[in-house]
Design a protein around this motif. Structure first.
Motif, PDB file in Angstrom:
ATOM      1  N   ILE A 125       0.864  -1.180   0.000  1.00 41.07           N
ATOM      2  CA  ILE A 125       0.000   0.000   0.000  1.00 41.07           C
ATOM      3  C   ILE A 125       0.906   1.237   0.000  1.00 41.07           C
ATOM      4  CG2 ILE A 125      -1.855   1.237   1.186  1.00 41.07           C
ATOM      5  CD1 ILE A 125      -2.467  -1.418   2.666  1.00 41.07           C
ATOM      6  N   TYR A 126       0.759   2.082  -1.014  1.00 39.64           N
ATOM      7  CA  TYR A 126       1.620   3.261  -1.148  1.00 39.64           C
ATOM      8  C   TYR A 126       0.824   4.540  -0.876  1.00 39.64           C
ATOM      9  CZ  TYR A 126       5.069   0.205  -3.263  1.00 39.64           C
ATOM     10  OH  TYR A 126       5.982  -0.797  -3.472  1.00 39.64           O
ATOM     11  N   VAL A 130      -2.483  10.865   1.523  1.00 40.10           N
ATOM     12  CA  VAL A 130      -2.216  10.687   2.951  1.00 40.10           C
ATOM     13  C   VAL A 130      -0.888   9.969   3.137  1.00 40.10           C
ATOM     14  CG1 VAL A 130      -4.690  10.574   3.434  1.00 40.10           C
ATOM     15  CG2 VAL A 130      -3.400   8.467   3.145  1.00 40.10           C
ATOM     16  N   LYS A 131      -0.277  10.148   4.304  1.00 38.69           N
ATOM     17  CA  LYS A 131       1.068   9.630   4.516  1.00 38.69           C
ATOM     18  C   LYS A 131       1.142   8.556   5.595  1.00 38.69           C
ATOM     19  CE  LYS A 131       2.166  12.489   1.367  1.00 38.69           C
ATOM     20  NZ  LYS A 131       2.264  11.983  -0.014  1.00 38.69           N
ATOM     21  N   SER A 132      -0.014   8.084   6.062  1.00 42.37           N
ATOM     22  CA  SER A 132      -0.024   6.988   7.026  1.00 42.37           C
ATOM     23  C   SER A 132      -1.383   6.301   6.962  1.00 42.37           C
ATOM     24  CB  SER A 132       0.242   7.492   8.445  1.00 42.37           C
ATOM     25  OG  SER A 132      -0.858   8.248   8.923  1.00 42.37           O
ATOM     26  N   LEU A 133      -1.429   5.035   7.405  1.00 35.91           N
ATOM     27  CA  LEU A 133      -2.706   4.330   7.448  1.00 35.91           C
ATOM     28  C   LEU A 133      -3.671   5.010   8.411  1.00 35.91           C
ATOM     29  CD1 LEU A 133      -1.624   0.566   7.427  1.00 35.91           C
ATOM     30  CD2 LEU A 133      -2.370   1.980   5.504  1.00 35.91           C
ATOM     31  N   SER A 141     -10.086   7.366  -0.524  1.00 35.62           N
ATOM     32  CA  SER A 141     -10.048   6.602  -1.774  1.00 35.62           C
ATOM     33  C   SER A 141      -8.754   5.789  -1.858  1.00 35.62           C
ATOM     34  CB  SER A 141     -10.153   7.543  -2.973  1.00 35.62           C
ATOM     35  OG  SER A 141      -9.103   8.502  -2.960  1.00 35.62           O
ATOM     36  N   ILE A 142      -8.902   4.508  -2.217  1.00 41.73           N
ATOM     37  CA  ILE A 142      -7.742   3.627  -2.374  1.00 41.73           C
ATOM     38  C   ILE A 142      -7.857   2.943  -3.733  1.00 41.73           C
ATOM     39  CG2 ILE A 142      -6.476   1.643  -1.484  1.00 41.73           C
ATOM     40  CD1 ILE A 142      -7.441   2.290   1.268  1.00 41.73           C
ATOM     41  N   ALA A 143      -6.853   3.113  -4.566  1.00 43.40           N
ATOM     42  CA  ALA A 143      -6.839   2.471  -5.880  1.00 43.40           C
ATOM     43  C   ALA A 143      -6.297   1.051  -5.746  1.00 43.40           C
ATOM     44  CB  ALA A 143      -5.978   3.271  -6.850  1.00 43.40           C
ATOM     45  N   VAL A 201      -5.528   9.831  -5.597  1.00 48.61           N
ATOM     46  CA  VAL A 201      -6.180   9.047  -4.549  1.00 48.61           C
ATOM     47  C   VAL A 201      -5.427   9.209  -3.238  1.00 48.61           C
ATOM     48  CG1 VAL A 201      -7.120   7.354  -6.177  1.00 48.61           C
ATOM     49  CG2 VAL A 201      -4.857   6.969  -5.163  1.00 48.61           C
ATOM     50  N   ASP A 202      -6.029   8.697  -2.177  1.00 51.34           N
ATOM     51  CA  ASP A 202      -5.365   8.793  -0.873  1.00 51.34           C
ATOM     52  C   ASP A 202      -4.285   7.732  -0.704  1.00 51.34           C
ATOM     53  OD1 ASP A 202      -6.901  10.985   0.364  1.00 51.34           O
ATOM     54  OD2 ASP A 202      -8.598   9.616   0.083  1.00 51.34           O
ATOM     55  N   ALA A 203      -4.460   6.585  -1.361  1.00 49.42           N
ATOM     56  CA  ALA A 203      -3.460   5.515  -1.316  1.00 49.42           C
ATOM     57  C   ALA A 203      -3.738   4.570  -2.478  1.00 49.42           C
ATOM     58  CB  ALA A 203      -3.516   4.764   0.016  1.00 49.42           C
ATOM     59  N   ALA A 204      -2.764   3.722  -2.786  1.00 48.48           N
ATOM     60  CA  ALA A 204      -2.945   2.746  -3.862  1.00 48.48           C
ATOM     61  C   ALA A 204      -2.214   1.463  -3.497  1.00 48.48           C
ATOM     62  CB  ALA A 204      -2.427   3.287  -5.191  1.00 48.48           C
TER      63      ALA A 204
END
Length: 276
Positions: A125-126, A130-133, A141-143, A201-204
């Motif tokens: 998960i990159y 955002v910079k942390s879970l 949003s997560i791709a 997105v917020d993460a992918a």
């Protein structure tokens, strides 16, 4: 009247035309056959961006010493390398895990065979916006990949990260989200597009095949990543019958040699592991 040599009648007699045509056709058959034979001597191996190409280049000298000339053919997605294998435009490919291979066989009535597990590219998960879970708020949003196998692999990783809860279909062939406490929005994209999606997105969730090609590393730049006991190692694949080709036997042996394991361990710094 001055004679000019062979008469027109003699020059274009039916017997002579037949002989010339026969020799010409024989030449064409010999030339085409020779070209086909020459092409068949080259082992054509398909790859997607990332470790597969580098690993194959590393073993080219070893293959050459055993009389195998290899041509590496590049593809930018997860479908075309298998389509090319099915149409015999490739002799083998190196990019997919066994779950993906089995799913492709079911969906497309192909008969691909895995010759051996080679390397494990970690999925991770990159960070995008955002910079942390912990910073993934409600509606973030997560791709994730849109192909069935890597889609489910991504969901399993999100579950391990504590972001979702899943239920498995009978037989465990597919997974479904049952609990999504943060109401995460899952954005399904082609795997090759995921690195470029990070600005939107917020993460992918990205497989190392495409992450490394984009300058991302699961150990140094991800929020959460798989461990080396993941079952998704990539395999050398051939169409049914290709496993008896002496060239693919030589390639399979080279890819699982101690030298290749050492290359993978030393070259990728833990982003990619030799398959167990």
């Amino acid at each position: 009247m001055i004679r000019t040599g062979i008469s027109e009648k003699r020059r274009f007699s039916p017997a002579r035309r037949s002989m010339v045509c026969g020799l010409f056709l024989a030449f064409l058959v010999f030339t085409v056959s020779g070209c086909k034979s020459h092409r068949s001597d080259v082992l054509r191996v398909g790859v997607t961006p990332g470790p597969a190409e580098e690993i194959l280049h590393a073993i080219e000298p070893a293959l050459a010493r055993q009389g195998v000339e290899m041509k590496i053919i590049h593809f930018s997605d997860y479908i075309q390398p298998n389509m090319a294998l099915a149409s015999h435009d490739l002799d083998a490919n190196l990019y997919q895990n066994i779950a993906f291979l089995n799913q492709f066989n079911r969906d497309h009535q192909t008969h691909f065979v895995a010759l051996g597990r080679v390397y494990l590219p970690l999925m991770a998960i990159y960070p995008g916006h955002v910079k942390s879970l912990a910073a993934l708020g409600n509606g973030a949003s997560i791709a994730i990949p849109n192909d069935p196998v890597n889609h489910d692999r991504a969901l399993l990783l999100l579950e391990k990260a504590g972001l979702l809860q899943l239920a498995h279909d009978a037989g465990g062939s597919a997974v479904h989200v049952t609990t999504n406490p943060r109401q995460l929005k899952l954005v399904e994209l082609d795997a090759a597009q995921l690195p470029r999606s990070l600005d939107d997105v917020d993460a992918a969730v990205i497989n190392a095949n495409f992450a490394l090609d984009a300058g991302l590393n699961p150990h140094t730049g991800s929020l959460y990543c798989e461990t080396r006991d993941s079952p998704y190692a990539n395999v050398l694949s051939v169409d049914a019958g290709g496993e008896s080709d002496q060239r693919t036997k030589i390639l399979a042996a080279a890819l699982t040699s101690p030298e290749v394991r050492s290359f993978i361990t030393g070259h990728y710094g833990g982003a990619v592991y030799p398959a167990e």
